[in-house]
Design an enzyme around this catalytic site. Structure first.
Site, mmCIF file in Angstrom:
data_model
loop_
_atom_site.group_PDB
_atom_site.id
_atom_site.type_symbol
_atom_site.label_atom_id
_atom_site.label_comp_id
_atom_site.label_asym_id
_atom_site.label_seq_id
_atom_site.Cartn_x
_atom_site.Cartn_y
_atom_site.Cartn_z
ATOM 1 N N ASP A 267 0.876 -1.167 0.000
ATOM 2 C CA ASP A 267 0.000 0.000 0.000
ATOM 3 C C ASP A 267 0.916 1.220 0.000
ATOM 4 O OD1 ASP A 267 -2.243 1.935 0.838
ATOM 5 O OD2 ASP A 267 -3.299 0.018 0.814
ATOM 6 N N HIS A 321 -3.040 4.019 -3.754
ATOM 7 C CA HIS A 321 -2.437 3.235 -2.673
ATOM 8 C C HIS A 321 -1.044 2.746 -3.075
ATOM 9 C CE1 HIS A 321 -6.001 3.135 -0.069
ATOM 10 N NE2 HIS A 321 -6.710 3.019 -1.175
ATOM 11 N N GLU A 392 -10.147 3.703 -4.902
ATOM 12 C CA GLU A 392 -9.870 4.971 -4.227
ATOM 13 C C GLU A 392 -8.821 5.837 -4.927
ATOM 14 O OE1 GLU A 392 -11.260 4.052 0.302
ATOM 15 O OE2 GLU A 392 -9.180 3.579 -0.172
#
Length: 609
Positions: A267, A321, A392
């Site tokens: 991440d 990420h 995201e």
């Protein structure tokens, strides 16, 4: 030293001799409980008064000194978890000892025997663990487990046949177990069920440790899972989790017949996964030199999981990420491989600090990604299943890069939401092409499905334009109030469900999130549809590391495991008795599960529901 020990002994003797408050014998301090455990029809195991010495009273064959032994034989499914399709269990038991246990593999293809031997070794160790590693009562009753496997197929996929049949028969001088399965993985599930038909028989009050093993004397079981994908996701990027701890999670998964370990290994916070071709990932992205998963360690872990019937799916989250581990590009002459990395003013650039998103305007980023994908293609078991992340993306992050906005204008993409959506879709198209090419380079020429998180890109009005339903499996993490899951199923997309407001194990420990207890997790059901592959329970690690991992995950993950395997119509109330047995089983296998209820409730089944 000797003098001190003499003084201690004198003190102890003096204390015992001066105890004038003893009710019975002032020189006796042995503890003997006044109860035993009775199996009561439709009420489970109940603690009850032990008859007085010399009087049989109402003692029956349904009375046991150990609650674990009582639960193993009591009720329609005894102590089995997840519950099988059909089961007929004897309430009688026979004593056995691992020294006289033998596995017969003559009815299994030669190609399957190596992995089957390893599976039987795990089973034997699980039996020994029932007695905390020391089965003191040796009985010479021969126990033979005959394993029949029909196919030579060792691949573990969504199409793997995991069903099995188990038959237990015991006579006066021997016990015979037959396991029939199409594949080695069905046989493994049969072995796990066999181990769950065995319980320790040990007293809590003997001055000297004694423990024997008891096997249900007769059983007929047929079983198969409802859902193909029964997963547990672990994030080891936010906080590093050691390989020993990860293996312990896999041991617990195998106990409850989960079959997919989804490893969110990278991440924006860290990149602990070693890449032989790109050592900069861990050099710049690991928390320390000791918090790295080496390639050899990962390969050994994949085999470890496979022996336990579990497929390892590695996730490299992208294009969002992705930060630490990608920040070295300029230093090596590659330019910005990622943008917004570790930005101080993060709130408009990412979901949480630290920020970082891959730079799709930089061709060098795709060259580095190709090297990483080749490493993964060489490491993952065939056929490879890879998770590309994909959630995201913050458009403000890309918009903050002049290089990216200039690239978008050169492609004719407007600098607005739909323009960034096109850039996002372009990234996945390119990344998938690279993955296919690297798989082909290692001999996997048939295109494999990849997993991806639900996102703005997977909304029903966009997804068909950017993501091919024949290639992408959508992991939907929307709340249960969302209709996205059912809409994607209707559109023909294969899906995996991990509803964040029900099956996220980190919820309730931060912000406005709500904690889901095991009952709430157990109650949630999934659609029955060919495109509904199954589900996962997710352990994000912002607020957990190895110190709290076991109790945060277990036994709640076991509740999801039974939902995905059996999808029972009955509710949590009738399942709690068996879940108590699972908790005890996990404990002897080294997993520290959270408590389900006060100990009194645990000794009186169904009295606290």
């Amino acid at each position: 030293m000797d003098g001190r020990w003499i003084v201690a002994v004198v003190v102890i003797v003096h204390l015992v001799s001066c105890n004038d408050n003893s009710i019975d014998n002032p020189t006796t301090n042995a503890y003997e409980p006044t109860w035993t455990y009775n199996c009561v029809p439709d009420a489970g195991c109940q603690r009850s008064e032990r008859p007085q010495p010399g009087s049989r009273g109402n003692v029956s064959s349904l009375t046991y000194d150990s609650i674990d032994l009582c639960r193993t034989v009591c009720g329609r499914f005894g102590g089995l978890w997840p519950r099988p399709v059909t089961a007929a269990l004897s309430m009688q038991t026979v004593k056995i000892h691992p020294n006289y246990l033998r596995f017969d593999l003559s009815n299994a293809p030669v190609e399957t025997r190596e992995i089957l031997v390893k599976m039987t070794q795990v089973t034997t160790q699980n039996l020994i663990d029932e007695c905390d590693g020391n089965v003191t009562e040796i009985v010479e009753t021969p126990v033979v487990v005959y394993i029949t496997v029909k196919t030579t197929d060792l691949d573990l996929t969504w199409e793997t046949d995991e069903q099995y049949r188990l038959d237990v028969q015991s006579k006066e001088k021997n016990a015979v177990i037959h396991i029939f399965a199409e594949t080695v993985y069905g046989a493994r599930h049969g072995l796990e069920t066999f181990s769950q038909l065995v319980s320790a028989d040990k007293s809590d009050y003997d001055e000297q440790y004694k423990c024997s093993l008891r096997l249900v004397s007769g059983a007929k079981i047929w079983d198969k899972p409802v859902y193909k994908h029964r997963g547990f996701m672990l994030d080891t990027s936010r906080n590093f989790v050691s390989m020993d701890d990860i293996k312990r999670m896999v041991d617990a998964m195998a106990t409850v017949k989960m079959n997919v370990f989804h490893w969110h290994v990278t991440d924006s916070h860290s990149f602990p996964l070693e890449s032989k071709r790109v050592p900069q990932f861990t050099r710049y992205g690991a928390y320390s030199a000791y918090e790295i998963y080496s390639t050899e360690e990962v390969r050994e872990f994949i085999n470890y999981a496979r022996v336990r019937g579990i497929r390892v799916v590695i996730e490299i989250d992208s294009p969002a990420h992705a930060g630490n581990g990608w920040q070295w590009g300029k230093e090596y002459g590659f330019g910005d491989l990622a943008v917004c990395v570790n930005a101080k003013t993060w709130r408009n650039l990412c979901i949480q600090p630290p920020c970082g998103q891959l730079n799709p305007a930089n061709p060098a980023m795709y060259r580095i990604l190709r090297d990483l994908y080749r490493d993964l293609a060489e490491t993952l078991p065939k056929p490879a299943l890879f998770h590309m992340g994909g959630d995201e993306v913050f458009f403000n992050c890309w918009n903050s890069s002049e290089e990216i906005t200039s690239y978008m204008q050169s492609k004719g993409y407007e600098i607005n939401v739909e323009g960034f959506i096109k850039l996002w879709g372009e990234f996945h198209e390119t990344a998938l092409k690279i993955w296919d090419e690297e798989l082909a380079a290692v001999g996997q020429t048939e295109k494999q499905p990849v997993m991806i998180w639900s996102s703005e890109l997977t909304q029903t009005h966009r997804i068909q334009k950017y993501l091919n339903k024949d290639r992408y499996v959508i992991e939907v993490w929307e709340p249960i109030s969302s209709s996205l899951l059912t809409q994607l199923i209707r559109m023909g997309y294969k899906t995996i469900s991990v509803p964040k407001d029900i099956w996220y194990l980190d919820h309730g420990f931060w912000g406005n999130t709500k904690y889901s207890n095991w009952r709430r997790m157990y109650a949630h059901t999934l659609p029955r549809d060919p495109n509904m592959l199954g589900g996962e329970v997710a352990m994000w690690s912002e607020y957990v590391d190895s110190q709290a991992l076991d109790t945060r995950v277990w036994p709640r993950a076991a509740a999801v495991a039974e939902r995905l395997w059996a999808d029972p119509a009955s509710g949590a109330a009738t399942a709690e008795v068996r879940l108590q047995r699972v908790r005890a089983r996990l404990a002897v296998r080294g997993v520290r599960s959270d408590a389900l209820a006060p100990a009194w409730c645990a000794q009186h089944d169904l009295r606290c529901v």
